[in-house]
Design an enzyme around this catalytic site. Sequence first.
Site, PDB file in Angstrom:
ATOM      1  N   ASP A 208       8.988 -95.715  40.092  1.00 54.87           N
ATOM      2  CA  ASP A 208       8.071 -95.253  41.132  1.00 54.87           C
ATOM      3  C   ASP A 208       7.000 -96.314  41.319  1.00 54.87           C
ATOM      4  O   ASP A 208       6.304 -96.669  40.374  1.00 54.87           O
ATOM      5  CB  ASP A 208       7.433 -93.926  40.712  1.00 54.87           C
ATOM      6  CG  ASP A 208       6.478 -93.421  41.774  1.00 54.87           C
ATOM      7  OD1 ASP A 208       6.953 -92.933  42.813  1.00 54.87           O
ATOM      8  OD2 ASP A 208       5.247 -93.540  41.578  1.00 54.87           O
ATOM      9  N   GLU A 292      12.760 -95.755  45.256  1.00 58.68           N
ATOM     10  CA  GLU A 292      12.640 -94.908  46.437  1.00 58.68           C
ATOM     11  C   GLU A 292      12.745 -95.770  47.686  1.00 58.68           C
ATOM     12  O   GLU A 292      12.530 -96.985  47.630  1.00 58.68           O
ATOM     13  CB  GLU A 292      11.310 -94.166  46.416  1.00 58.68           C
ATOM     14  CG  GLU A 292      10.123 -95.111  46.541  1.00 58.68           C
ATOM     15  CD  GLU A 292       8.845 -94.465  46.076  1.00 58.68           C
ATOM     16  OE1 GLU A 292       8.586 -93.360  46.538  1.00 58.68           O
ATOM     17  OE2 GLU A 292       8.135 -95.079  45.270  1.00 58.68           O
ATOM     18  N   CYS A 345       9.843 -80.869  41.049  1.00 59.68           N
ATOM     19  CA  CYS A 345       9.567 -80.772  39.623  1.00 59.68           C
ATOM     20  C   CYS A 345      10.747 -81.376  38.881  1.00 59.68           C
ATOM     21  O   CYS A 345      11.889 -80.997  39.107  1.00 59.68           O
ATOM     22  CB  CYS A 345       9.380 -79.310  39.225  1.00 59.68           C
ATOM     23  SG  CYS A 345       9.376 -79.077  37.443  1.00 59.68           S
ATOM     24  N   CYS A 348      12.455 -78.370  36.535  1.00 57.26           N
ATOM     25  CA  CYS A 348      13.291 -77.275  36.994  1.00 57.26           C
ATOM     26  C   CYS A 348      13.798 -77.483  38.420  1.00 57.26           C
ATOM     27  O   CYS A 348      14.579 -76.684  38.913  1.00 57.26           O
ATOM     28  CB  CYS A 348      12.527 -75.954  36.906  1.00 57.26           C
ATOM     29  SG  CYS A 348      11.125 -75.874  38.035  1.00 57.26           S
ATOM     30  N   CYS A 364       3.828 -77.709  37.658  1.00 55.12           N
ATOM     31  CA  CYS A 364       4.850 -76.851  38.248  1.00 55.12           C
ATOM     32  C   CYS A 364       4.485 -75.388  38.043  1.00 55.12           C
ATOM     33  O   CYS A 364       4.187 -74.962  36.937  1.00 55.12           O
ATOM     34  CB  CYS A 364       6.212 -77.156  37.653  1.00 55.12           C
ATOM     35  SG  CYS A 364       7.489 -76.108  38.356  1.00 55.12           S
ATOM     36  N   CYS A 367       7.959 -73.553  36.124  1.00 55.73           N
ATOM     37  CA  CYS A 367       8.336 -73.737  34.724  1.00 55.73           C
ATOM     38  C   CYS A 367       7.179 -74.219  33.870  1.00 55.73           C
ATOM     39  O   CYS A 367       7.318 -74.367  32.669  1.00 55.73           O
ATOM     40  CB  CYS A 367       9.528 -74.687  34.608  1.00 55.73           C
ATOM     41  SG  CYS A 367       9.086 -76.405  34.916  1.00 55.73           S
ATOM     42  N   ASP A 374       3.259 -89.897  38.877  1.00 56.73           N
ATOM     43  CA  ASP A 374       4.178 -91.010  39.083  1.00 56.73           C
ATOM     44  C   ASP A 374       5.376 -90.933  38.149  1.00 56.73           C
ATOM     45  O   ASP A 374       6.497 -91.264  38.523  1.00 56.73           O
ATOM     46  CB  ASP A 374       3.452 -92.348  38.881  1.00 56.73           C
ATOM     47  CG  ASP A 374       2.327 -92.542  39.882  1.00 56.73           C
ATOM     48  OD1 ASP A 374       2.381 -91.881  40.947  1.00 56.73           O
ATOM     49  OD2 ASP A 374       1.403 -93.320  39.605  1.00 56.73           O
TER      50      ASP A 374
HETATM   51 ZN   LIG Z   1       9.262 -76.861  37.179  1.00 50.64          ZN
END
Ligand SMILES: [Zn+2]
Length: 440
Positions: A208, A292, A345, A348, A364, A367, A374
């Site tokens: 990243d 990316e 995330c 999850c 998140c 979860c 980053d």
């Molecule tokens: Zn999550």
Amino acid sequence: MMALVRQALRFALDPTSSQRRDLARHAGAARFAYNWGLEREQAALDARRAGDSTVPMPSAMGQHKEWNSWKKGKDGVPWWVEVSKCVPQEAFRDLERGMRAFWESRAGKRTGPRVHFPRFKKKGRCRDSFRLTGSIHLHDRAVTLPRIGTVRLLEDAARWVERIEEGCVRVTSATVSREADRWYVCLAVEAERAIPIRNGAGGTVGVDLGLLALATLSDGTVIPGPKALRRGLRQLRRLSRAHSRKTRGSRNRARAARRLARHHAKVAAIRRDHLHKLTTALAKTHGRIVVEDLNVKGMLGNRKLARVLSDSGFGEFRRQLSYKCRWYGSELVVADRWFPSSKTCSGCGTLKEELSLKERTYRCESCGLVLDRDLNAAINLAGWAHPAVTASAAETLTACGADRKPGPRLAGGCEAGTGIAPEPTGSIGGPQTRVAFVRV
Ligand SMILES: [Zn+2]
């Protein structure tokens, strides 16, 4: 496996003062020929726009032919005998490339930003540079160029001389250019290179690119931007302020401009060097590198951010990485531009609707993953190469009982509720992994 690769070798020159004048004359000739050719392109285009579709657009070869008879005529230029004949020829080739890019861009056959009609080059406003072909010889501490002769190098080129003598490297052309008050030669070479067969050895890493750190890797490594660069930026501001305060046209202003240009060149060199080190290390040690699509950040529509992004050499990062991956037998994967690496995330797979740029930590709701923003994005990128595995990341999410060796943690200890973030590809990380999260 052996492969022929194109490479560029760049050396700083140490010309004598008469060679300096010669180099400047050649750069001037290149600029003149380019503008001369552009005038003819423009005239042909105007004639066609006026309705005369029989007028052909000049080609580089045609331009060169015309130039050769024109230069000796009464409107010609007397200095043509003093410069290498390659110089105008190569300038016309550059122009042809620029024209082709313009036409292709107009026809929508070219990706990337729109290419404008080539512009006239103005002395002092463009880069002084010219290209030579023909007999170019590299020596341990010098280079022999057609017409210009043997110019000393500020660096040692012995390593390359040896490879040229062995026949592994062939010089095809030399581009000479000036940065601030220093001249450089850039030799385009074709080199025989042994490409290792890797078959993915070294595992997958997600990268990243950021503004605070230059890059964050999915294994938790953070590569800071070069320190000298940050210091350099402060000095840059100071120098450019000093420059703008001086009276226009004054000798003081010219001196301040030179100082500013030298500083720009120095900062650019530091940045280039830093990027080279990073891209070489990445390509050498990983089998697959996932980055990316740069447009993602460009599309944020933040103008200030867009400028910083283009300044920080991300395009250059990608360019270097792509050829170095070929050299070292690794694979470069560019994630789909719609892949929300920052908003997803990595634990999850839940997608956040909003994630402002100010939020440096990813939290998140589903979860309870808490992770550096980053790093979260880098892990998602690493997983992008195998989307199926990422989808099941939630199932592979394990707490302390996991059969992997966790490294030092970013947050929390090994208590209930603390786990190791999953490694979606199963290959990133290792003992140095600094990936951890806290369940809230
Ligand atoms: Zn999550």
